[in-house]
Design a protein around this motif. Sequence first.
Motif, PDB file in Angstrom:
ATOM      1  N   GLY A   1      68.717  75.073 -59.147  1.00 40.44           N
ATOM      2  CA  GLY A   1      67.811  75.791 -60.031  1.00 40.44           C
ATOM      3  C   GLY A   1      67.852  77.281 -59.766  1.00 40.44           C
ATOM      4  O   GLY A   1      68.014  77.725 -58.625  1.00 40.44           O
ATOM      5  N   TYR A   2      67.715  78.071 -60.831  1.00 43.39           N
ATOM      6  CA  TYR A   2      67.780  79.521 -60.708  1.00 43.39           C
ATOM      7  C   TYR A   2      66.517  80.075 -60.051  1.00 43.39           C
ATOM      8  O   TYR A   2      65.419  79.518 -60.187  1.00 43.39           O
ATOM      9  N   VAL A   3      66.692  81.202 -59.351  1.00 42.13           N
ATOM     10  CA  VAL A   3      65.609  81.865 -58.628  1.00 42.13           C
ATOM     11  C   VAL A   3      65.509  83.292 -59.141  1.00 42.13           C
ATOM     12  O   VAL A   3      66.438  84.079 -58.989  1.00 42.13           O
ATOM     13  N   ASP A   4      64.391  83.632 -59.777  1.00 37.89           N
ATOM     14  CA  ASP A   4      64.190  84.974 -60.340  1.00 37.89           C
ATOM     15  C   ASP A   4      63.087  85.671 -59.544  1.00 37.89           C
ATOM     16  O   ASP A   4      61.925  85.263 -59.586  1.00 37.89           O
TER      17      ASP A   4
ATOM     18  N   ASN B   1      62.425  76.580 -68.996  1.00 40.43           N
ATOM     19  CA  ASN B   1      63.250  76.051 -70.079  1.00 40.43           C
ATOM     20  C   ASN B   1      64.667  76.615 -70.046  1.00 40.43           C
ATOM     21  O   ASN B   1      65.584  76.041 -70.630  1.00 40.43           O
ATOM     22  N   HIS B   2      64.834  77.732 -69.348  1.00 36.15           N
ATOM     23  CA  HIS B   2      66.151  78.371 -69.236  1.00 36.15           C
ATOM     24  C   HIS B   2      66.728  78.239 -67.826  1.00 36.15           C
ATOM     25  O   HIS B   2      67.628  78.984 -67.452  1.00 36.15           O
ATOM     26  N   GLY B   3      66.194  77.301 -67.037  1.00 38.87           N
ATOM     27  CA  GLY B   3      66.799  76.987 -65.757  1.00 38.87           C
ATOM     28  C   GLY B   3      66.178  77.636 -64.548  1.00 38.87           C
ATOM     29  O   GLY B   3      66.625  77.388 -63.419  1.00 38.87           O
ATOM     30  N   THR B   4      65.151  78.469 -64.732  1.00 43.22           N
ATOM     31  CA  THR B   4      64.511  79.120 -63.583  1.00 43.22           C
ATOM     32  C   THR B   4      63.454  78.189 -63.008  1.00 43.22           C
ATOM     33  O   THR B   4      62.408  77.968 -63.613  1.00 43.22           O
ATOM     34  N   THR B   5      63.724  77.676 -61.821  1.00 44.68           N
ATOM     35  CA  THR B   5      62.806  76.745 -61.177  1.00 44.68           C
ATOM     36  C   THR B   5      61.972  77.415 -60.086  1.00 44.68           C
ATOM     37  O   THR B   5      61.029  76.812 -59.574  1.00 44.68           O
ATOM     38  N   THR B   6      62.329  78.655 -59.721  1.00 46.96           N
ATOM     39  CA  THR B   6      61.549  79.426 -58.760  1.00 46.96           C
ATOM     40  C   THR B   6      61.355  80.831 -59.313  1.00 46.96           C
ATOM     41  O   THR B   6      62.318  81.496 -59.691  1.00 46.96           O
ATOM     42  N   MET B   7      60.113  81.286 -59.347  1.00 50.38           N
ATOM     43  CA  MET B   7      59.786  82.574 -59.953  1.00 50.38           C
ATOM     44  C   MET B   7      58.873  83.384 -59.041  1.00 50.38           C
ATOM     45  O   MET B   7      57.899  82.856 -58.489  1.00 50.38           O
ATOM     46  N   VAL B   8      59.195  84.661 -58.888  1.00 43.82           N
ATOM     47  CA  VAL B   8      58.267  85.619 -58.296  1.00 43.82           C
ATOM     48  C   VAL B   8      57.639  86.397 -59.449  1.00 43.82           C
ATOM     49  O   VAL B   8      58.344  86.936 -60.302  1.00 43.82           O
ATOM     50  N   ALA B   9      56.316  86.451 -59.479  1.00 43.76           N
ATOM     51  CA  ALA B   9      55.587  87.090 -60.567  1.00 43.76           C
ATOM     52  C   ALA B   9      55.458  88.583 -60.310  1.00 43.76           C
ATOM     53  O   ALA B   9      54.864  88.997 -59.312  1.00 43.76           O
ATOM     54  N   SER B  10      55.998  89.387 -61.207  1.00 40.23           N
ATOM     55  CA  SER B  10      55.983  90.843 -61.042  1.00 40.23           C
ATOM     56  C   SER B  10      54.830  91.463 -61.814  1.00 40.23           C
ATOM     57  O   SER B  10      54.582  91.125 -62.977  1.00 40.23           O
ATOM     58  N   LEU B  11      54.140  92.392 -61.151  1.00 46.39           N
ATOM     59  CA  LEU B  11      53.044  93.135 -61.767  1.00 46.39           C
ATOM     60  C   LEU B  11      53.493  94.563 -62.041  1.00 46.39           C
ATOM     61  O   LEU B  11      54.065  95.207 -61.170  1.00 46.39           O
ATOM     62  N   VAL B  12      53.225  95.064 -63.249  1.00 45.57           N
ATOM     63  CA  VAL B  12      53.501  96.467 -63.531  1.00 45.57           C
ATOM     64  C   VAL B  12      52.375  97.316 -62.951  1.00 45.57           C
ATOM     65  O   VAL B  12      51.309  96.814 -62.581  1.00 45.57           O
TER      66      VAL B  12
ATOM     67  N   ARG C   1      64.365  71.304 -51.916  1.00 43.52           N
ATOM     68  CA  ARG C   1      63.651  70.756 -53.064  1.00 43.52           C
ATOM     69  C   ARG C   1      64.677  70.417 -54.144  1.00 43.52           C
ATOM     70  O   ARG C   1      65.610  71.178 -54.380  1.00 43.52           O
ATOM     71  N   ALA C   2      64.488  69.316 -54.809  1.00 41.66           N
ATOM     72  CA  ALA C   2      65.469  68.850 -55.789  1.00 41.66           C
ATOM     73  C   ALA C   2      65.293  69.574 -57.114  1.00 41.66           C
ATOM     74  O   ALA C   2      64.887  68.998 -58.119  1.00 41.66           O
ATOM     75  N   ASP C   3      65.609  70.869 -57.093  1.00 37.70           N
ATOM     76  CA  ASP C   3      65.610  71.693 -58.294  1.00 37.70           C
ATOM     77  C   ASP C   3      67.039  71.738 -58.807  1.00 37.70           C
ATOM     78  O   ASP C   3      67.920  72.377 -58.210  1.00 37.70           O
ATOM     79  N   VAL C   4      67.281  71.050 -59.889  1.00 34.14           N
ATOM     80  CA  VAL C   4      68.632  70.824 -60.388  1.00 34.14           C
ATOM     81  C   VAL C   4      68.738  71.312 -61.825  1.00 34.14           C
ATOM     82  O   VAL C   4      67.867  70.995 -62.653  1.00 34.14           O
ATOM     83  N   VAL C   5      69.789  72.067 -62.105  1.00 35.61           N
ATOM     84  CA  VAL C   5      70.070  72.494 -63.469  1.00 35.61           C
ATOM     85  C   VAL C   5      71.416  71.908 -63.884  1.00 35.61           C
ATOM     86  O   VAL C   5      72.384  71.951 -63.123  1.00 35.61           O
ATOM     87  N   VAL C   6      71.469  71.353 -65.086  1.00 32.64           N
ATOM     88  CA  VAL C   6      72.703  70.825 -65.649  1.00 32.64           C
ATOM     89  C   VAL C   6      73.191  71.798 -66.711  1.00 32.64           C
ATOM     90  O   VAL C   6      72.455  72.124 -67.657  1.00 32.64           O
TER      91      VAL C   6
END
Length: 384
Positions: free
Chosen positions: A56-59, A90-101, A359-364
């Motif tokens: 899974g993608y990490v942003d 929905n676009h493959g990001t399973t881990t996200m850091v939330a950015s504040l402006v 963690r089983a974060d898998v993207v196909v």
Amino acid sequence: MTHLLRAATIYTGTDILKDGWLAITEGRITGSGTGPIPNQYAYATVTDIAGTIVPGYVDIHCHGGGGGAFGGSGDAALERARTALNTHLNHGTTTMVASLVTGAVPDMAESVKTLGPLVDAGDIAGIHLEGPWLSVAHKGAHEPTLLVAPTPQDIATIFDAHPGAVKMVTIAPELDGGMDAVKNFVERGAIAAIGHTDASYDEAAAAIDAGADNVTHLFNAMNPIHHRIPGPIVKMLEDERITVELIADGVHLHPAIIKHAAQSAGRGRVIFVTDSMDATDMADGDYLLGSLEVSVEAGVARLKSNGAIAGSTLTMERAVQYAVTVAGLDFEDALAAATTTPAAALKRTDIGNLNEGARADVVVLNDDLSVHKVYRGGELVVER
């Protein structure tokens, strides 16, 4: 109960498994291999996957999506955050850091307090403060009247609003107190990211020596390279102690620059980020980024006031596709920039890879690198 996924090709983050399989138990990877499935899994459910399996993608730098943005207080802010998370999932990001402006210090503290429980629950991997400790000279899409020099008191106000929630801070280290602030962030366990900065080559070097270990969207919102005044970019690319973010959308960076930066820094030091705003996956039109009015045309977000780029409408799915098909990166390099390298920046070994214990974060992925399925914690959450 153990469930197996089987595919022609699996990228685990460390190995490439041909005719491979993954064993998943209680949301974790518990085994992997190639060829026939071992007898120990004789009674396990097996799903044959049509496509390539990747982690899974990490942003680590994202402001929102799907009409939802990170920030604010109360239930409405939590609902907006979940909207953004689901959009990028929905676009493959399973881990996200939330950015504040950038906002006023009390307001940013309130946002941290509000989002903190999502960090505790594992819904987001942390909070990124992009402001208020930025250079007015390279403010980008940040309200200049709210930009200030860092003080220990303001740092404590925001960090202590929900201890442990802030995982990264973008800072212009040349500001008064900037180098001490870098040390403060690191002591608190957060990534210190150089960005929105007027720093010179030497000031960037000093910030790295002080503990800065990431760069917020390299090339953007900083001094450019000049043959007599190299600026910070050269230092950031050459110093192996620091990772560099790239926004691979064809708007922030020319594809040749993406490839040059990736080759210069090398695999393990490049991190793809979206820097996306709430307009992601939405129609063109007018939006807000913090308090600033933004116009989105043909998917490109710009400030109404001066036309400056205002975040993006990028997804990690499109970043990987663009990097490979347009910028010409090797797939493994692009994949590392979206998975293992950002996970390592967060000091996480349980995400960004498909090794035992993760963690089983898998993207196909389909052949065109578009997302076909997404599993988070072993559960199928997206099928397109």
